[in-house]
Scaffold this motif. Structure first.
Motif, PDB file in Angstrom:
ATOM      1  N   CYS A  51      48.390  79.956  49.621  1.00 38.29           N
ATOM      2  CA  CYS A  51      47.405  78.876  49.552  1.00 38.29           C
ATOM      3  C   CYS A  51      47.996  77.589  50.116  1.00 38.29           C
ATOM      4  O   CYS A  51      49.002  77.104  49.625  1.00 38.29           O
ATOM      5  N   PRO A  52      47.373  77.028  51.161  1.00 37.21           N
ATOM      6  CA  PRO A  52      47.974  75.865  51.828  1.00 37.21           C
ATOM      7  C   PRO A  52      47.911  74.582  51.005  1.00 37.21           C
ATOM      8  O   PRO A  52      48.588  73.616  51.346  1.00 37.21           O
ATOM      9  N   THR A  53      47.107  74.566  49.952  1.00 37.38           N
ATOM     10  CA  THR A  53      46.985  73.321  49.185  1.00 37.38           C
ATOM     11  C   THR A  53      47.478  73.468  47.749  1.00 37.38           C
ATOM     12  O   THR A  53      47.277  72.576  46.934  1.00 37.38           O
ATOM     13  N   GLY A  54      48.083  74.588  47.442  1.00 35.66           N
ATOM     14  CA  GLY A  54      48.577  74.780  46.073  1.00 35.66           C
ATOM     15  C   GLY A  54      47.456  74.857  45.049  1.00 35.66           C
ATOM     16  O   GLY A  54      47.610  74.427  43.912  1.00 35.66           O
ATOM     17  N   ALA A  55      46.311  75.419  45.452  1.00 35.48           N
ATOM     18  CA  ALA A  55      45.160  75.440  44.549  1.00 35.48           C
ATOM     19  C   ALA A  55      45.249  76.565  43.519  1.00 35.48           C
ATOM     20  O   ALA A  55      44.552  76.533  42.518  1.00 35.48           O
ATOM     21  N   ILE A  56      46.111  77.545  43.799  1.00 38.39           N
ATOM     22  CA  ILE A  56      46.147  78.724  42.918  1.00 38.39           C
ATOM     23  C   ILE A  56      47.393  78.689  42.038  1.00 38.39           C
ATOM     24  O   ILE A  56      48.504  78.471  42.517  1.00 38.39           O
ATOM     25  N   ARG A  69      41.146  71.376  44.955  1.00 37.05           N
ATOM     26  CA  ARG A  69      42.142  71.443  46.021  1.00 37.05           C
ATOM     27  C   ARG A  69      41.745  72.414  47.123  1.00 37.05           C
ATOM     28  O   ARG A  69      42.224  72.311  48.252  1.00 37.05           O
ATOM     29  N   CYS A  70      40.918  73.377  46.780  1.00 36.58           N
ATOM     30  CA  CYS A  70      40.610  74.468  47.713  1.00 36.58           C
ATOM     31  C   CYS A  70      39.917  73.952  48.976  1.00 36.58           C
ATOM     32  O   CYS A  70      38.958  73.194  48.908  1.00 36.58           O
ATOM     33  N   ILE A  71      40.417  74.369  50.128  1.00 41.48           N
ATOM     34  CA  ILE A  71      39.778  73.999  51.397  1.00 41.48           C
ATOM     35  C   ILE A  71      39.058  75.193  52.024  1.00 41.48           C
ATOM     36  O   ILE A  71      38.740  75.182  53.214  1.00 41.48           O
ATOM     37  N   LEU A  72      38.842  76.235  51.246  1.00 45.86           N
ATOM     38  CA  LEU A  72      38.033  77.387  51.668  1.00 45.86           C
ATOM     39  C   LEU A  72      38.592  78.070  52.905  1.00 45.86           C
ATOM     40  O   LEU A  72      37.836  78.489  53.786  1.00 45.86           O
ATOM     41  N   CYS A  73      39.916  78.198  52.960  1.00 40.82           N
ATOM     42  CA  CYS A  73      40.531  78.766  54.160  1.00 40.82           C
ATOM     43  C   CYS A  73      40.427  80.277  54.191  1.00 40.82           C
ATOM     44  O   CYS A  73      40.544  80.897  55.251  1.00 40.82           O
TER      45      CYS A  73
HETATM   46  S1  SF4 Z   1      40.512  79.748  49.911  1.00 35.25           S
HETATM   47 FE1  SF4 Z   1      41.089  77.988  48.681  1.00 35.25          FE
HETATM   48  S2  SF4 Z   1      42.277  78.770  46.995  1.00 35.25           S
HETATM   49 FE2  SF4 Z   1      42.158  80.414  48.525  1.00 35.25          FE
HETATM   50  S3  SF4 Z   1      44.016  80.149  49.700  1.00 35.25           S
HETATM   51 FE3  SF4 Z   1      42.443  78.955  50.768  1.00 35.25          FE
HETATM   52  S4  SF4 Z   1      42.601  76.900  49.914  1.00 35.25           S
HETATM   53 FE4  SF4 Z   1      43.754  78.250  48.552  1.00 35.25          FE
END
Ligand code: SF4
Lengths: 289, 498
Positions: A51-56, A69-73
């Motif tokens: 996860c590029p933003t540390g959302a998990i 934090r999630c950028i829906l990548c």
């Molecule tokens: S979809 Fe969201 S939570 Fe999943 S890896 Fe990408 S930024 Fe992180």
């Protein structure tokens, strides 16, 4: 005037949301849903790292995903499709920042309810119409498009009594975009200060909520939460126009936030003013599965 | 002391070399810095008959200044001001070396991108900004940074000194996010996500330019189907942006019905993009080495949507360009004369409305553009908002043409080939340039890698290059037309402020 008949064609394109559900096809990335139960032998560590933003975060084998934090990548959904799943649901706005973490913590219900009642009580004086001021505090420019789309005949927010205003002195709602750039914090604060009470702040997008991928650097402050008290959080990178509209309707208490429960206006001590726009048939939204 | 003199002469010959080549007809594309162990490396990028060439010099550690090019090459002005802010290097003899991307206070540490340092948070220091705002009979009308609509933050200062022609100053620093520093240390795969967010309305173009640099460095061939899919998304992005600029024109000209119609069409484009890839901005499509996967919409469904969209757009655009009150509002507004556009090397529709022809898709074709036929446009050189509007309308039709070619091309590729959407990119080291033609014009990326990690990424949006030209576009209508001419420039501030 050849334009007139064309204008009349617009009426039929307008969404009936929120009276009736509306949305995109199944492919649209609205939000990531997280399975509550994960088999014991599944190691989710690679997802936290990908996860590029540390959302998990993974605690005792159970995943937590911070939509703020999630950028829906799509990295987690690709690695663990059985745990993380894209859904086209855009009704993801919440009141309390921590309610962006899914799956929701049931222990927290009571305090979320309190936050909702507080906001509901505050906005009950808002009249039939709501006036919105937008301030860009370091966005990438895409959020502005999505907010501006609300003025198109597709969304036509005026039909809901929602208007944009140039003057902060006439604004009830402040829509803020961007990761909190150092240069904009002063102008943002000044705008907020001259707004009349009750004032409601909506952080639009992961950047405004947490800094998103931009994060916290020498020139950004990891969102706007340390500059202004945020009342409603609209996740997304950027959030869709429907997502932003949901956030606005949550802010004025017409729709329940994504963490379930009731809308602010339904809160026992909030009451209805009788002046506010009343939208029947509001669909009650379930939290992510 | 002798060593200092030696360094100076190196720098001087660098500067003279750049000026000479530009004097001989090369287009100046930018001047960038990278902090490294030995000091700061300056890279000047020029396009010689649209082939990119670079010239470099190392300013050794302890150097605090370099000779300014801005009097000889006016478009170097902003690049030098940016170097001054980010690296603390003084461009000597710069005509107006005000802070640009951020007003650092004297004692603040400069970010010096390339160093990979952790940097302390900074606050804007307004003192150096205000010193020029004085003088007999000068008064200043500010617009911004909080705008009167849903716009990105930027401030325009109109200075009206007595009888003189008003002067316009643009302050972009409000939005400075330190994106270049953020790239440092990222993996190649994370970097593309950030590239998509440098100038969010041109996510696809930025991702393509960024990936192009890496693929060139690694010698990676992008699979043809991925190249075509990139073009498909890049052209939908162009249509959306050109509609956005047109929408702002209709708003400024009080064309309410046209405004409603075009916002509707733009929304249809955004939804089509979401149907194709899940993102309304084409995010996640372009990855280093190719594309993330096949479009999620079948080609016949896609062609259906395109067909009805194009026919509605054609009908509305035809009417719009025949609506006298609209056309009159644009004609003669915000004129950029051809000689100024040429001197500034102005990019994209701004350049093409003033007789410039640079278009990276044609001059240095990349990805699917290498295989596709281009349409030749009627030349526009009136230089006014109307010319830029016409250029955008022409380009919308050519985008539809390109998109259809992409759909056909993707359809023709046989099944087994269809499985491959990207070529792996090995972790490598090196430095390369990447480019693409965004809706706003040429995007450049200077990317430096060390074993697959990003050491330095310098994105240069067309908006950055073109915004420097903005004050020259309206000596006469400056007081009334800031917002209108801004719309016809079609810039994004995020891509300018960095
Ligand atoms: S979809 Fe969201 S939570 Fe999943 S890896 Fe990408 S930024 Fe992180």
């Amino acid at each position: 005037m050849p334009w007139i008949p064309r204008g009349m064609r617009n009426g039929i394109v307008t969404t009936r949301y929120p009276r009736h559900p509306d949305g995109y096809g199944p492919g649209f990335r609205g939000s990531v849903a997280v399975a509550r139960d994960v088999a014991d032998d599944v190691n989710l560590e690679p997802a936290t790292q990908a996860c590029p933003t540390g959302a998990i975060k993974v605690l005792e084998g159970r995943p937590d995903l911070d939509r703020g934090r999630c950028i829906l990548c799509g990295r987690c959904t690709e690695l663990y499709p059985q745990v993380f799943r894209f859904q086209s649901d855009f009704e993801t706005s919440v009141i309390a920042r921590r309610a962006l973490v899914v799956p929701p913590d049931n222990e927290d219900r009571e305090s979320l309810e309190r936050a909702r009642q507080e906001l509901g009580g505050r906005v009950k004086s808002l009249r039939r119409s709501v006036h919105i001021r937008h301030v860009d505090a370091g966005s990438d420019g895409s959020e502005e498009w999505e907010i501006a789309a609300l003025l198109s005949p597709v969304y036509d927010v005026q039909r809901l009594g929602v208007f944009f205003t140039a003057s902060p002195k006439h604004a009830d709602l402040l829509l803020v975009t961007g990761a909190g750039s150092a240069g904009m914090l002063g102008p943002l604060r000044e705008t907020y200060d001259v707004m009349p009470v009750p004032k409601v702040v909506i952080a639009v997008g992961a950047d405004a909520i947490s800094g998103g991928l931009i994060g916290e650097g020498y020139a950004t402050r990891g969102g706007i939460g340390r500059t202004l008290p945020v009342d409603v959080h609209v996740p997304g990178s950027p959030p869709s126009p429907f997502g932003i509209l949901h956030g606005i309707l949550v802010a004025v208490g017409l729709l329940p936030p994504a963490d379930g429960g009731r809308s602010g206006r339904d809160a026992p001590d909030a009451g209805r003013t009788g002046n506010g726009p009343v939208i029947p048939n509001v669909r009650h939204h379930e939290a992510a599965p | 002391m002798t060593e200092r003199a030696f360094d100076d002469s190196m720098t001087r010959s660098f500067v003279d070399g750049v000026a000479r080549r530009v004097g001989l007809g090369a287009r100046f594309c930018g001047l960038f810095g990278s902090a490294c162990e030995g000091g700061v490396r300056l890279t000047a990028v020029m396009a010689d008959k649209e082939k990119l060439t670079t010239q470099r010099v190392l300013l050794p550690a302890g150097t605090h200044e370099f000779p300014s090019l801005a009097r000889r090459i006016p478009s170097a002005s902003w690049y030098e001001r940016e170097l001054r802010d980010l690296f603390g290097l003084e461009p000597v003899d710069h005509p107006r070396p005000d802070p640009l991307v951020f007003p650092f206070s004297d004692d603040a540490e400069r970010p010096r991108p390339g160093t990979g340092h952790v940097r302390a948070p900074v606050e804007p220091d307004h003192t150096p900004l205000d010193i020029h705002l004085r003088g007999e009979g000068v008064f200043t009308i500010p617009y911004g940074p909080v705008r009167s609509g849903v716009f990105e933050s930027v401030e325009y200062l109109v200075e009206t000194p007595g009888e003189d022609i008003p002067h316009l100053r643009t302050r972009i620093f409000y939005k400075h996010r330190g994106v270049e520093a953020r790239f440092e240390g990222m993996t190649v795969d994370d970097g593309v996500l950030l590239a998509e967010r440098c100038e969010g309305v041109a996510s696809v173009a930025h991702a393509i330019a960024y990936c192009g640099a890496i693929e060139r460095m690694a010698g990676t061939e992008v699979p043809l189907r991925a190249g075509l899919l990139r073009v498909l998304h890049a052209e939908l992005e162009r249509v959306a942006n050109h509609l956005d600029s047109t929408i702002r024109h209709t708003e400024g000209a009080g064309q309410a019905v046209a405004f409603a119609r075009l916002t509707l069409h733009k929304e249809r484009v955004q939804r089509l993009r979401a149907q194709l890839c899940g993102s309304r901005f084409g995010r996640g499509v372009v990855i280093p080495g190719g594309a993330s996967g096949p479009p999620r919409l079948g080609s016949s469904a896609l062609l259906d949507v395109l067909g009805s969209l194009e026919s509605d757009l054609r009908s509305d655009m035809r009417l719009l360009l025949a609506t006298p009150s609209f056309v009159d509002r644009l004609r003669g507004t915000g004129v950029v004369p051809a000689d100024i556009a040429s001197r500034y090397g102005s990019l994209g529709p701004v350049g093409r409305g003033s007789g410039q022809t640079n278009d990276v898709r044609v001059a240095r074709p990349y990805d699917g553009y290498r295989r596709l036929g281009h349409q030749i446009f009627e030349e526009r050189d009136a230089g006014d908002a109307l010319a830029r509007q016409r250029v955008r309308v022409d380009e919308i039709w050519s985008s539809f043409h390109l998109i259809r070619q992409c759909v056909d091309g993707l359809e023709e590729l046989s099944e087994p080939e269809r499985a491959m959407w990207s070529t792996p990119v090995e972790p490598i080291s090196g430095e390369e340039l990447g480019w693409s033609e965004a809706p706003q014009g040429e995007v450049l990326y200077l990317v430096e890698l060390s074993e697959g990690r990003l050491v330095r990424v310098k994105p240069r949006s067309a908006s950055f290059h073109n915004l420097a030209l903005f004050p020259l576009a309206f000596p006469k209508d400056v007081l009334t037309d800031v917002a209108f001419i801004e719309a016809s420039f079609g810039l994004s501030i995020a891509g300018v402020a960095g």
